[in-house]
Design an enzyme around this catalytic site. Structure first.
Site: not given
Ligand code: ADP
Length: 398
Positions: A7, A91, A180, A210, A241, A385
């Site tokens: 990742n 990813r 996600h 998360g 955010r 993941e």
């Protein structure tokens, strides 16, 4: 076969080495501050001491070299040579409309990921750097791209179109994509497994809470809606955010505060969410929950607002699917935070959820938190993941 899952961010590279047959995690680590002063690689493997190498990493290629050295190290490593890595699974954040599943990486896939960079300027270029660095240092090892957006590609058009001039969709593919996806896919599948059922027989709402947070509606195994949009800024209130808001706020604040669009984007991505709402207290839910428990009213309001938004999405998705059998909480907050779960669950009562408060307090374990006989099943399912990326890498390579 051992799969190296990567990742890659613009200055970091997270990795896990997973044995695909046993699905066992063999080693994992993180290279940080790549290309900037203070680079460090942290590597750990079960039963071995942790390795920390503070050495300059001028680019991702050096980082990948150091990862391979750590994995093959006599003392800290878990394999003898590079030949024991059968494939690399990456990813990749944005697959646009082009990718509805994982694919083996070749030149044309690289060109496609590059072309999609305008939709994910912070992420896709960084993912490509990781892909190129692996190709350079592991020639001949097959590489697979697993897209964050792919699982959501089953959404119907009515769920992914915005109420904007249609030409923007035609010109720029401007629409909801969702993110996600690997987590929503894993958690919905795992939730069904835990219940001894087939995902194809269930209506599941996954709450991935998360730092970044999104909800998805998984109807008989297919995603039919999700809260993140063209970018990961839409939807729930997140750590920093904003999530959903009146789009007119953008120009209003720019004008009042004299901000450029770029500065305003920074505000919405880095200074908003629970951090902003709590008056700058924290983006970490542990701090917010502690403050709320100690009577801090801003922290209480922040958590109440956060939970209310989660509940509204759940309600909307229950309507979209014409019912819901399972609600699964996952990711850092979903797996751990009593403060959040205990604020969301009361809203679920009208859907038939009877939840055991004591169970809501348990952290980080697979668990059914609703009472036996509850009409709606509420669960905690820790996400994985990396394992999902390893599985999909195997699937693609057949
Ligand atoms: P991401 O992968 O998006 O960076 P994570 O899924 O790791 O985020 O979630 C990180 C967040 O999880 C932290 O910011 C924190 O708010 C929350 N978190 C982690 N552990 C706990 C805990 N024990 N209690 C409450 N919140 C927690």
């Amino acid at each position: 076969m051992n799969i190296l899952v990567i990742n890659c961010g613009s200055s970091s590279l997270k990795y896990q080495l997973i044995d695909s047959a046993s699905e066992k995690l063999l080693a994992k680590g993180l290279a940080e501050r790549i290309g900037i002063e203070g680079s460090v690689l942290t590597h750990s493997a079960e039963g071995k001491e942790k390795l920390v190498r503070q050495e300059p990493m001028k680019d991702h290629s050096v980082a990948v070299k150091m990862v391979i050295e750590a994995l093959t190290d006599k003392e800290y490593g878990v394999i003898n040579s590079l030949s024991e890595i059968g494939a690399v699974g990456h990813r990749v954040v944005h697959g646009g409309e082009k990718f509805d599943r994982a694919v083996k990486i070749d030149d044309s896939v690289i060109a496609d990921i590059e072309a999609l960079s305008s939709l994910a300027p912070l992420h896709n270029p960084a993912n490509l750097i990781g892909i190129r660095a692996c190709a350079e240092n592991m020639p001949g090892v097959p590489q697979v791209a697993v897209f964050d957006t792919a699982f959501h590609q089953t959404m119907p058009k009515k769920a992914y179109m915005y109420g904007l001039p249609y030409e923007y969709y035609e010109k720029y593919r401007l629409r909801r994509y969702g993110f996600h996806g690997t987590s929503h896919d894993y958690v919905s599948k795992r939730a069904a497994e835990i219940l001894g059922k087939d995902r194809k027989d269930l209506k599941i709402i996954v709450c991935h809470l998360g730092n970044g947070a999104s909800i998805s509606a998984v109807d008989h195994g297919r995603c039919v809606d999700t809260s993140m949009g063209l970018t990961p800024l839409e939807g729930l209130i997140m750590g920093t955010r904003s999530g959903d808001m009146d789009p007119a706020i953008f120009s209003f604040i720019c004008e009042k505060e004299g901000l450029t669009p770029e500065q305003m984007n920074q505000v919405l991505n880095k200074k908003s969410g629970v951090l902003g709402l709590s008056g700058g207290l924290s983006s970490d839910f542990r701090d917010l929950c502690d403050a709320a428990d100690n009577g801090n009213e801003l922290a209480q309001m922040t958590l109440d607002t956060y939970a209310y938004h989660v509940a509204k999405y759940i309600g909307g998705y229950a309507m979209a699917m014409q019912g819901v059998d399972v609600i699964a909480f996952t990711a850092g907050i979903g797996e751990n935070s009593y403060g959040v779960r205990s604020r969301v669950c009361p809203y679920l009562a009208w859907l038939g959820a009877e939840v055991e408060d004591e169970k809501l307090k348990i952290r980080g374990e697979e668990m059914i938190v609703s009472k036996p006989g509850s009409r709606l099943t509420v669960m905690i399912v820790p996400t994985n993941e990396e394992l999902m990326i390893a599985r999909q890498t195997m699937e693609v390579l057949g």
